[in-house]
Design an enzyme around this catalytic site. Structure first.
Site, short mmCIF file in Angstrom:
data_model
loop_
_atom_site.label_atom_id
_atom_site.label_comp_id
_atom_site.label_asym_id
_atom_site.label_seq_id
_atom_site.Cartn_x
_atom_site.Cartn_y
_atom_site.Cartn_z
CB SER A 43 9.93 -38.90 24.45
OG SER A 43 8.59 -38.78 24.84
CG HIS A 74 7.65 -34.01 26.30
ND1 HIS A 74 7.12 -33.93 25.04
CD2 HIS A 74 7.94 -35.32 26.51
CE1 HIS A 74 7.06 -35.14 24.51
NE2 HIS A 74 7.56 -36.00 25.39
CG HIS A 98 1.70 -36.66 25.57
ND1 HIS A 98 2.64 -35.78 26.05
CD2 HIS A 98 2.34 -37.46 24.68
CE1 HIS A 98 3.81 -36.03 25.48
NE2 HIS A 98 3.65 -37.04 24.64
CE1 TYR A 100 1.41 -38.91 29.20
CE2 TYR A 100 1.26 -39.86 27.01
CZ TYR A 100 2.00 -39.25 28.00
OH TYR A 100 3.32 -38.95 27.80
CD GLU A 101 1.06 -34.07 29.22
OE1 GLU A 101 1.56 -33.25 30.01
OE2 GLU A 101 1.20 -33.99 27.97
CB ALA A 128 10.61 -41.76 21.64
CG MET A 232 1.40 -43.66 24.57
SD MET A 232 1.90 -43.61 26.30
CE MET A 232 2.37 -45.33 26.56
CB SER A 233 2.44 -38.32 20.87
OG SER A 233 3.57 -38.83 20.16
CG ASN A 256 10.11 -49.40 23.60
OD1 ASN A 256 9.85 -48.22 23.41
ND2 ASN A 256 9.17 -50.34 23.66
CG HIS A 282 9.17 -41.86 30.02
ND1 HIS A 282 8.71 -41.76 28.72
CD2 HIS A 282 9.48 -40.59 30.38
CE1 HIS A 282 8.75 -40.50 28.31
NE2 HIS A 282 9.22 -39.78 29.30
#
Length: 310
Positions: A43, A74, A98, A100-101, A128, A232-233, A256, A282
């Site tokens: 990201s 992306h 991902h 989650y997609e 990230a 998440m990746s 973060n 995000h």
């Protein structure tokens, strides 16, 4: 002439990978057709691909078997070219897929096996990430030494199903997932660039499914089991890369700080406690990526040059 169609993006047969590999090779100049190094740009880090020379790009939707990335930040393309002063033949994955997609983990990791068939020996994976461990600060880079896969422990592993023995064994070890010698090179590159000491720090990355960010209780749990960073990746790609025998270096840009405090209590019998920790979003992740883009580009280019010199 339109690219060949491929209606079975979740197909794990060797023929599926061969089709995509042949499609790419037929359209690449000889100097780029057998890259030894691949980079996954996370990201906000897609600018890494802008540093390569003699670039040839392929949109994901044009490559047989590939799915499309739907996430802001992306771009969704493979970029082949020569990277760094040593002009190392490299392929950059600008934008990843991902879980989650809605993609399956086999779809998420399909590019890794195509990289293997193209000749890739080393994968640099970037992302990230949020910091669970307060020894990390926004802008630091975590050098991944290990990972915890919550989806994997629950049965969502990219190697689930029939094993494609042409790539690797049924039960690959993951205790050496992140290559020691590549980690040493990463710290040497930071020293060469005169980054402030502590900019890079070794870390354990925790993989969660997303797309919602973690609750405070979940974050405390992840920290309690040893996670330094959370995202998440990355882990699915790493597992498949190691299954293929590809060496891996993982770099996590801390974008973060994850909220881990218990927050304020509404119970009048309890003392007021907890800090107001800002909610992550995000856009913040992308902004930190933009701010640190130049440093990340320099770091990766220097790492690649050092790898090419060994």
């Amino acid at each position: 002439m339109p690219p060949p169609t491929h209606d079975h993006a979740d197909d794990v047969s060797i023929e599926a990978f061969t089709t995509a590999t042949n499609y790419l090779r037929a359209r690449l100049p000889l100097e780029l057709a057998t890259p030894k190094l691949a980079i996954i740009c996370g990201s906000g880090l897609g600018q890494l691909a802008d540093t390569i020379e003699n670039k040839v790009e392929f949109a994901y939707e044009d490559i047989p078997g590939f799915v499309s990335s739907t996430v802001q930040g992306h771009a969704g393309k493979l970029a082949f070219g020569l990277l760094g002063d040593k002009r190392t033949p490299t392929v950059c994955m600008v934008g990843r897929f991902h879980f989650y997609e809605g993609h399956t983990l086999k779809q998420v990791t399909l590019p890794i096996r195509i990289f293997k068939m193209l000749g890739v020996e080393i994968l640099i994976v970037t992302n990230a990430t949020g910091a669970l461990n307060r020894d990390f600060k926004v802008g630091m880079v975590g050098v991944m030494t290990d990972h915890i896969s919550l989806p994997g422990l629950a049965g969502n592993n990219p190697l689930f199903g029939p094993n494609v023995s042409a790539f690797g064994t049924r039960f690959p070890p993951m205790s050496d997932a992140y290559d020691y010698n590549l980690r040493v090179i990463a710290f040497k590159a930071a020293d060469y660039l005169k980054f402030p000491r502590g900019t890079l720090k070794e870390a354990i990355y925790t993989f969660v499914g997303g797309p919602s960010f973690e609750t405070r209780a979940e974050a405390r749990y992840l920290r309690s089991i040893g996670g330094d960073l959370v995202g998440m990746s990355t882990v699915p790609e790493v597992i498949v890369a190691r299954h293929c025998g590809i060496r891996v270096l993982g770099l996590s840009l801390v974008s973060n700080m994850v909220a881990i405090g218990k927050g304020k209590s509404a119970d009048p019998s309890e003392p007021v406690n907890g800090l107001e920790e800002p909610l992550v979003n995000h856009e913040e992740v992308l902004q930190i990526g933009k701010e640190r883009a130049l440093d990340m580009q320099k770091l990766v280019r220097t790492i690649v040059d050092l790898i090419s010199s060994t």
